[in-house]
Design an enzyme around this catalytic site. Sequence first.
Site, PDB file in Angstrom:
ATOM      1  NE  ARG A 202       7.238  43.702 105.195  1.00 49.94           N
ATOM      2  CZ  ARG A 202       6.288  44.639 105.242  1.00 49.94           C
ATOM      3  NH1 ARG A 202       5.876  45.218 104.128  1.00 49.94           N
ATOM      4  NH2 ARG A 202       5.740  44.978 106.382  1.00 49.94           N
ATOM      5  N   GLY A 203       5.257  37.623 103.716  1.00 46.96           N
ATOM      6  CA  GLY A 203       4.002  36.870 103.730  1.00 46.96           C
ATOM      7  C   GLY A 203       2.921  37.584 102.969  1.00 46.96           C
ATOM      8  CD  GLU A 204      -1.956  38.639 105.786  1.00 45.66           C
ATOM      9  OE1 GLU A 204      -3.029  38.758 105.193  1.00 45.66           O
ATOM     10  OE2 GLU A 204      -1.866  38.339 106.993  1.00 45.66           O
ATOM     11  N   GLY A 206       3.617  40.812 100.994  1.00 45.39           N
ATOM     12  CA  GLY A 206       4.418  40.871  99.778  1.00 45.39           C
ATOM     13  C   GLY A 206       5.910  40.810 100.016  1.00 45.39           C
ATOM     14  CG  ASP A 234      11.630  27.131 100.299  1.00 49.06           C
ATOM     15  OD1 ASP A 234      12.722  27.690 100.465  1.00 49.06           O
ATOM     16  OD2 ASP A 234      10.997  26.568 101.203  1.00 49.06           O
TER      17      ASP A 234
HETATM   18  P1  AMP Z   1       9.046  27.995 103.515  1.00 45.85           P
HETATM   19  O1  AMP Z   1       9.141  28.225 102.041  1.00 45.85           O
HETATM   20  O2  AMP Z   1       9.904  28.937 104.287  1.00 45.85           O
HETATM   21  O3  AMP Z   1       7.629  27.907 103.993  1.00 45.85           O
HETATM   22  O4  AMP Z   1       9.741  26.555 103.781  1.00 45.85           O
HETATM   23  C1  AMP Z   1       9.000  25.418 104.052  1.00 45.85           C
HETATM   24  C2  AMP Z   1       9.820  24.146 103.998  1.00 45.85           C
HETATM   25  O5  AMP Z   1      11.015  24.256 104.773  1.00 45.85           O
HETATM   26  C3  AMP Z   1       9.035  22.984 104.577  1.00 45.85           C
HETATM   27  O6  AMP Z   1       8.550  22.164 103.539  1.00 45.85           O
HETATM   28  C4  AMP Z   1      10.013  22.257 105.493  1.00 45.85           C
HETATM   29  O7  AMP Z   1      10.166  20.898 105.180  1.00 45.85           O
HETATM   30  C5  AMP Z   1      11.338  22.969 105.285  1.00 45.85           C
HETATM   31  N1  AMP Z   1      12.092  23.147 106.530  1.00 45.85           N
HETATM   32  C6  AMP Z   1      11.573  23.436 107.755  1.00 45.85           C
HETATM   33  N2  AMP Z   1      12.581  23.556 108.675  1.00 45.85           N
HETATM   34  C7  AMP Z   1      13.750  23.341 108.002  1.00 45.85           C
HETATM   35  C8  AMP Z   1      15.128  23.338 108.372  1.00 45.85           C
HETATM   36  N3  AMP Z   1      15.526  23.579 109.634  1.00 45.85           N
HETATM   37  N4  AMP Z   1      16.058  23.082 107.403  1.00 45.85           N
HETATM   38  C9  AMP Z   1      15.659  22.848 106.138  1.00 45.85           C
HETATM   39  N5  AMP Z   1      14.387  22.836 105.720  1.00 45.85           N
HETATM   40  C10 AMP Z   1      13.419  23.068 106.634  1.00 45.85           C
END
Ligand code: AMP
Length: 303
Positions: A202-204, A206, A234
Amino acid sequence: MSLLVVGSIAFDSIKSPFGEVEGVVGGSATYFSLAASYLAPVRLVSVVGKDFPQEIIRMLSARSIDTKGLKIADGETFRWKGYYEYDLNTAHTVKTELNVFRDFAPVLPEEYRDSTYVFLGNIDPRLQMEILSQVRKPAMVALDTMNYWIENRPEPLREAIGKADIVIFNESEIREISGEYNLVKAARTVMGWGPGRVVIKRGEYGVLHLSDGTMFAAPAYPLETIFDPTGAGDSFAGGFMGYLASRDGSDLTDMDYRIATMYGSAIASFTVEAFSTERLQNLSPDDIALRVDAFRALTEFRV
Ligand code: AMP
């Protein structure tokens, strides 16, 4: 312990209210691997183009990330362009260029097939399933996704979710997938498809972690400097799975999942302090331990 990840490796172009960067290293597998590598060795499966810098691959290999499963293909590396407004919880996608991912047919190196912990990072759900079918006997499978795949590959995604033990989604993703606005109901709907645990980012605000009969809520660390939330999800997943993999061999208790949630939250809180993987690449085990302690102090109370 053996922790396998499949996901994207990308060149990201990002604009946030605090600055703008072009063509920096990103991708779900990159953030996940770096975060997890502080806690457990990682086996990476992904693809990049010939345009991808060798020194980044060397940097990953130098950090207990096995890159045997990283293919270098003819063509260009995946690219994602996005921006954030003052609400840093919502990433707006401007452009997704799949490039080398379009024809990627992953074949797991033989020594990866006995992996026990598997993270199916944000990528085409058909690739997530292809990888999973090559792992002999996974003990724990976690899965993440993004609105792009929810909208473009709904059926394969639903099938992949059915094979996961844990899903790690952000709140807008789980609302979209389940068709439920209420997060507890949304988690119950998704658990009805197979996974025993749902972790909602949930971002900021948590993380909310639900399983049958348990609920755990962790705040995000209140930071003074946030530059770029890209990769926070991620990195959270990397810290979370890295901790669980490091407990390999022991029966995991509800407290292990709670501690894993705090490691994920601690590592993710560093990622957002700089653009790209800059901060995540340069952590020490002490930095992480201190932040986990700071979380304890933040949430502790006695009656
Ligand atoms: P997050 O942790 O959700 O902020 O994921 C960010 C990362 O997801 C970025 O570094 C993007 O390169 C990658 N990303 C964005 N769109 C996609 C997609 N459709 N498929 C796979 N990776 C993606």
